[in-house]
Every structure is written in structure tokens, then in C-alpha cells.
Design a protein around this motif. Sequence first.
Motif, PDB file in Angstrom:
ATOM      1  N   LEU A 307     -42.297 -14.976  27.715  1.00 46.15           N
ATOM      2  CA  LEU A 307     -42.190 -14.801  29.158  1.00 46.15           C
ATOM      3  C   LEU A 307     -41.425 -13.548  29.544  1.00 46.15           C
ATOM      4  CD1 LEU A 307     -41.139 -18.473  29.993  1.00 46.15           C
ATOM      5  CD2 LEU A 307     -43.460 -17.545  29.903  1.00 46.15           C
ATOM      6  N   SER A 308     -40.541 -13.076  28.656  1.00 43.69           N
ATOM      7  CA  SER A 308     -39.644 -11.993  29.039  1.00 43.69           C
ATOM      8  C   SER A 308     -39.070 -11.337  27.796  1.00 43.69           C
ATOM      9  CB  SER A 308     -38.513 -12.550  29.920  1.00 43.69           C
ATOM     10  OG  SER A 308     -37.489 -11.600  30.092  1.00 43.69           O
ATOM     11  N   CYS A 309     -38.815 -10.034  27.869  1.00 44.28           N
ATOM     12  CA  CYS A 309     -38.109  -9.315  26.813  1.00 44.28           C
ATOM     13  C   CYS A 309     -37.080  -8.403  27.465  1.00 44.28           C
ATOM     14  CB  CYS A 309     -39.071  -8.510  25.951  1.00 44.28           C
ATOM     15  SG  CYS A 309     -38.230  -7.489  24.722  1.00 44.28           S
ATOM     16  N   THR A 310     -35.804  -8.568  27.099  1.00 44.23           N
ATOM     17  CA  THR A 310     -34.708  -7.830  27.724  1.00 44.23           C
ATOM     18  C   THR A 310     -33.717  -7.369  26.666  1.00 44.23           C
ATOM     19  OG1 THR A 310     -34.914  -9.281  29.657  1.00 44.23           O
ATOM     20  CG2 THR A 310     -32.946  -7.896  29.527  1.00 44.23           C
ATOM     21  N   ARG A 311     -33.226  -6.151  26.789  1.00 44.71           N
ATOM     22  CA  ARG A 311     -32.163  -5.665  25.904  1.00 44.71           C
ATOM     23  C   ARG A 311     -30.832  -6.225  26.405  1.00 44.71           C
ATOM     24  NH1 ARG A 311     -31.508  -1.001  22.717  1.00 44.71           N
ATOM     25  NH2 ARG A 311     -29.889  -1.509  21.187  1.00 44.71           N
ATOM     26  N   ILE A 312     -30.108  -6.924  25.543  1.00 45.29           N
ATOM     27  CA  ILE A 312     -28.864  -7.567  25.949  1.00 45.29           C
ATOM     28  C   ILE A 312     -27.726  -6.562  26.036  1.00 45.29           C
ATOM     29  CG2 ILE A 312     -27.130  -9.275  25.291  1.00 45.29           C
ATOM     30  CD1 ILE A 312     -29.321 -10.813  23.845  1.00 45.29           C
ATOM     31  N   ILE A 313     -27.542  -5.772  24.962  1.00 42.95           N
ATOM     32  CA  ILE A 313     -26.395  -4.888  24.859  1.00 42.95           C
ATOM     33  C   ILE A 313     -26.723  -3.800  23.849  1.00 42.95           C
ATOM     34  CG2 ILE A 313     -25.266  -6.187  23.005  1.00 42.95           C
ATOM     35  CD1 ILE A 313     -22.590  -5.708  24.431  1.00 42.95           C
ATOM     36  N   MET A 314     -26.092  -2.635  23.966  1.00 46.40           N
ATOM     37  CA  MET A 314     -26.330  -1.530  23.039  1.00 46.40           C
ATOM     38  C   MET A 314     -25.430  -1.685  21.815  1.00 46.40           C
ATOM     39  SD  MET A 314     -28.746   0.315  24.297  1.00 46.40           S
ATOM     40  CE  MET A 314     -28.598   1.858  23.415  1.00 46.40           C
ATOM     41  N   ASP A 315     -25.716  -2.693  21.016  1.00 43.62           N
ATOM     42  CA  ASP A 315     -24.905  -2.977  19.839  1.00 43.62           C
ATOM     43  C   ASP A 315     -25.711  -3.906  18.944  1.00 43.62           C
ATOM     44  OD1 ASP A 315     -22.826  -3.106  18.050  1.00 43.62           O
ATOM     45  OD2 ASP A 315     -21.324  -3.808  19.487  1.00 43.62           O
ATOM     46  N   ILE A 316     -25.239  -4.099  17.723  1.00 47.03           N
ATOM     47  CA  ILE A 316     -25.855  -5.039  16.799  1.00 47.03           C
ATOM     48  C   ILE A 316     -25.252  -6.422  17.019  1.00 47.03           C
ATOM     49  CG2 ILE A 316     -25.991  -5.700  14.361  1.00 47.03           C
ATOM     50  CD1 ILE A 316     -26.179  -2.747  13.679  1.00 47.03           C
ATOM     51  N   ILE A 317     -26.098  -7.445  17.085  1.00 46.18           N
ATOM     52  CA  ILE A 317     -25.652  -8.833  17.161  1.00 46.18           C
ATOM     53  C   ILE A 317     -25.888  -9.483  15.806  1.00 46.18           C
ATOM     54  CG2 ILE A 317     -26.213 -11.107  18.107  1.00 46.18           C
ATOM     55  CD1 ILE A 317     -26.545  -9.932  20.793  1.00 46.18           C
ATOM     56  N   PHE A 318     -24.875 -10.201  15.275  1.00 44.70           N
ATOM     57  CA  PHE A 318     -25.050 -10.824  13.966  1.00 44.70           C
ATOM     58  C   PHE A 318     -24.796 -12.323  13.973  1.00 44.70           C
ATOM     59  CE2 PHE A 318     -20.586  -9.602  14.060  1.00 44.70           C
ATOM     60  CZ  PHE A 318     -19.951 -10.707  13.520  1.00 44.70           C
ATOM     61  N   ALA A 319     -24.270 -12.878  15.058  1.00 46.29           N
ATOM     62  CA  ALA A 319     -24.047 -14.324  15.145  1.00 46.29           C
ATOM     63  C   ALA A 319     -24.437 -14.797  16.537  1.00 46.29           C
ATOM     64  CB  ALA A 319     -22.592 -14.677  14.860  1.00 46.29           C
ATOM     65  N   VAL A 320     -25.190 -15.892  16.594  1.00 48.47           N
ATOM     66  CA  VAL A 320     -25.687 -16.422  17.874  1.00 48.47           C
ATOM     67  C   VAL A 320     -25.653 -17.940  17.825  1.00 48.47           C
ATOM     68  CG1 VAL A 320     -27.644 -16.541  19.464  1.00 48.47           C
ATOM     69  CG2 VAL A 320     -27.235 -14.434  18.183  1.00 48.47           C
ATOM     70  N   THR A 321     -25.334 -18.558  18.956  1.00 51.74           N
ATOM     71  CA  THR A 321     -25.421 -20.015  19.068  1.00 51.74           C
ATOM     72  C   THR A 321     -25.804 -20.375  20.491  1.00 51.74           C
ATOM     73  OG1 THR A 321     -24.292 -22.086  18.516  1.00 51.74           O
ATOM     74  CG2 THR A 321     -23.017 -20.445  19.734  1.00 51.74           C
ATOM     75  N   SER A 328     -27.776 -21.494  27.698  1.00 50.94           N
ATOM     76  CA  SER A 328     -28.099 -20.107  27.386  1.00 50.94           C
ATOM     77  C   SER A 328     -27.457 -19.798  26.038  1.00 50.94           C
ATOM     78  CB  SER A 328     -27.615 -19.182  28.501  1.00 50.94           C
ATOM     79  OG  SER A 328     -26.255 -19.421  28.817  1.00 50.94           O
ATOM     80  N   ILE A 329     -27.063 -18.558  25.775  1.00 53.47           N
ATOM     81  CA  ILE A 329     -26.601 -18.243  24.432  1.00 53.47           C
ATOM     82  C   ILE A 329     -25.266 -17.513  24.428  1.00 53.47           C
ATOM     83  CG2 ILE A 329     -28.920 -18.171  23.444  1.00 53.47           C
ATOM     84  CD1 ILE A 329     -28.829 -15.160  23.604  1.00 53.47           C
ATOM     85  N   LEU A 330     -24.548 -17.667  23.319  1.00 52.53           N
ATOM     86  CA  LEU A 330     -23.345 -16.911  23.007  1.00 52.53           C
ATOM     87  C   LEU A 330     -23.642 -16.043  21.794  1.00 52.53           C
ATOM     88  CD1 LEU A 330     -20.666 -19.735  23.261  1.00 52.53           C
ATOM     89  CD2 LEU A 330     -20.935 -17.850  24.874  1.00 52.53           C
ATOM     90  N   GLY A 331     -23.089 -14.827  21.781  1.00 47.45           N
ATOM     91  CA  GLY A 331     -23.330 -13.937  20.657  1.00 47.45           C
ATOM     92  C   GLY A 331     -22.084 -13.162  20.285  1.00 47.45           C
ATOM     93  N   ILE A 332     -22.043 -12.672  19.043  1.00 49.50           N
ATOM     94  CA  ILE A 332     -20.964 -11.817  18.567  1.00 49.50           C
ATOM     95  C   ILE A 332     -21.578 -10.506  18.095  1.00 49.50           C
ATOM     96  CG2 ILE A 332     -19.024 -11.556  16.981  1.00 49.50           C
ATOM     97  CD1 ILE A 332     -18.935 -14.559  16.693  1.00 49.50           C
ATOM     98  N   THR A 333     -21.028  -9.384  18.563  1.00 56.56           N
ATOM     99  CA  THR A 333     -21.545  -8.076  18.193  1.00 56.56           C
ATOM    100  C   THR A 333     -20.740  -7.481  17.050  1.00 56.56           C
ATOM    101  OG1 THR A 333     -20.137  -6.749  19.665  1.00 56.56           O
ATOM    102  CG2 THR A 333     -22.115  -7.748  20.635  1.00 56.56           C
ATOM    103  N   ARG A 334     -21.294  -6.434  16.479  1.00 56.82           N
ATOM    104  CA  ARG A 334     -20.640  -5.783  15.343  1.00 56.82           C
ATOM    105  C   ARG A 334     -19.302  -5.155  15.740  1.00 56.82           C
ATOM    106  NH1 ARG A 334     -18.250  -4.351  11.857  1.00 56.82           N
ATOM    107  NH2 ARG A 334     -18.790  -3.398   9.877  1.00 56.82           N
TER     108      ARG A 334
END
Length: 372
Positions: A307-321, A328-334
Motif C-alpha cells: 500500500l505504501s513505501c516510505t523512507r523512515i530515516i537516513m540511517d541503517i536500522i538493525f533492530a525492529v519490534t 506501529s514499530i520501534l527501531g534502533i539505528t546504527r
Amino acid sequence: MQTAEKHPPINVNDVFQLTNIGIPSNEVTWSRVSMLSDRWICVRHSKNNDPKTKASTSTLTVVNLKKDCEYTSYDGGMTDSVLMHPSEPIIALKAFMKFEVFNLDTKTLISKTTHHEQVLFWTWLNSDIIGIVTDMAVYHWSLWQEDSSPEKIFNRHSRLEFTEIVSYQADPTLKWLALTGMSPEEDRISGITQLYSVDEEITQCINSHAVCFALYKFCDNLYPSTTFCVGSRDSQDHGKVHVIELRPYHKGNFAPRSSYDHVQFRDDYDKYDFPISLQVSSKYGLLFMITKYSYLYICDMETAVCLSCTRIIMDIIFAVTLNTKTQSILGITRSGQVISVDLRKDNLLSNLRDTAKLSSQVTRLEKAILNS
């Protein structure tokens, strides 16, 4: 192909910064930082930011996401890996082949064991069982059986022999198990998942980078179904999202579902982007696929349509829950940034109406929003 939306369907908010509590930025990595639920973040790091500090003097820091990100640090000793229980103040420690599990509130030892093979990956499968992956097999360690040893469940498939194991998951009944590994190739990162049926003792290998299990009640069905969701990048800039209903099928439900949709990866940042996590909001009937370079694909659970594609942040994400409160989601960036990616439901509905995409999904989302 996904096109740019008039109105972003998400809000991205800062929650916490790991480097602000003394965690060295070069130690904010997949092997040191874990977030298995929206309750805790657990980090194994060096003391006093001293790059000469060895693992034998490591520190364990636990961040409580449910209590305004309060954090507590502990002496890590010889620990080389650490995981927090998904919901309780229970910590699991690994030192070489030895495992110990402690209750942090009562400061008591719950269980311990020594494994006879080198452990390549381990994780909490649920509140009671830790999954342990070795070079040859997969084991389950039940914590509440006194003096229990890990029990061998199945052998690893030969197709995972030269992969790095990145995920091991189970459905709520522990009847379906999924082991995922990745390996670098000349022009991409390939992924393979070994799907194992406990009842039938049968293995099936699937080309995939990220998978998840979820209980989901399909529209017009009487009962929730066990679903297996798959995200993959097949070749060049193309990938696939697949939603599969697993056995046993419930009498009274409609015919088993197996839906998929093609997605396009946006290589303006890096040609090696690939899915790292799938999270399901059963409440809204949405599947969130997150890639290494922080693209979020929002898909429909009923049809697998993107339905949708969006760039979240200009960084690498390595953990998501999954954020169970907001769905919705929580993430941790590099860089150590903990972010909350919250769904802007009205914007998502507006974008879907503008593109005339999936009117049935618009109706379902509107009902879910009204009932939330």
C-alpha cells in the motif's frame, strides 16, 4: 511499483539515544544490542568508553522502554551475549558454552545449563523457551523444568551451511519454526529460511531475508489463522511480500490463503538493501516490512498488496519490534537512535483513496480506526 504519496503515512519520533548513556557508538551493533519486544533494550558494551577494555570487563545495560527509558547497568563479567525476556525482568546470559538466567528483581538464579556445541545464535522463542542454534542443529531450552538441558528439535538444512544465522522464530503453538540465514554474493545479499513443521517433521527451504509468524483473522473467517509472512529481494531491484496461511486449518473458515505482491527496492541509496524485519498489526490488518536502509513497506495482510513505501530515516536500522500499544514499530539505528515510527492512519487512507487502491482495505482500515 510504489509511487510517492502526497501525505506521509507515518510520523517518526525520537525515543532515546543509546550513546547518551555511555554506550560507545562503535558498539551499537546487531551482535551487542537486542530489542526482542517493546519492553526492553539490552546492550553489552565496554566500560568507560575505553577501546582497550576487553569482553571480560564488559557492562550490561538494560533500558526499560515502558518506564520512560529508565536504564540500569550491571557488571557483565565474562558474558559474551545477553538477552532480555520479552515481558518479565528476567535476563539471560551466555558465556562461551554456559548459559544462566536471572530474575533482576529478586536477584535469583532461575536456571543454568552448559551446551556441548558452539552456539552461533540464540533467542527467546516465547516466555518459557530459549532457542539455541548451532552449526548442525536447533535446540529448545525450557527454563521452568529443573535441571533441564536443551532438547534437539531439528537439524539445520545444508542450504544454510554457509550463511550467517540472523533469525529464529516460532508460531505461538511451537508447531512451526523458521530459521533464517544470509550470505553475501557478488551483487547482493541472499537470504534463505528453513521452515520446519514439528508435527510432520518436514523441512522446506524458502528464498527470503525476513519472516514472521502471526495470528490473524482473515475477513469473513470465523477463527484466527496461523500465518507465515515472508519478505525477500529476488534480483536487481525487485522483491516479494508473501502471506501464507499454515495448517491446521479451522473448520468453518474459508479456503486457505496464499497471497503475494511484488515490491520495488529503491536503490538510490545502496544496491544491497534488503528486508531485515516483518511486523504484523493484526488490529489494522497491516504487515510492516522494514529494510536495512530504513525503507518501510506497508502491506495488506488480506492480499499482501503493498500500500505504501516510505523512507523512515537516513540511517541503517538493525533492530525492529512491534509497538503493541500503538500498533506501529520501534527501531534502533546504527547511530544509537531509538525511534518510534507511528502510523498516520488518516493520511494512509487518503493516499489509498487518491490512488484508487484496494477500496476493501480502505473500508477495513476505517472500521479499525473507528473501533480503536
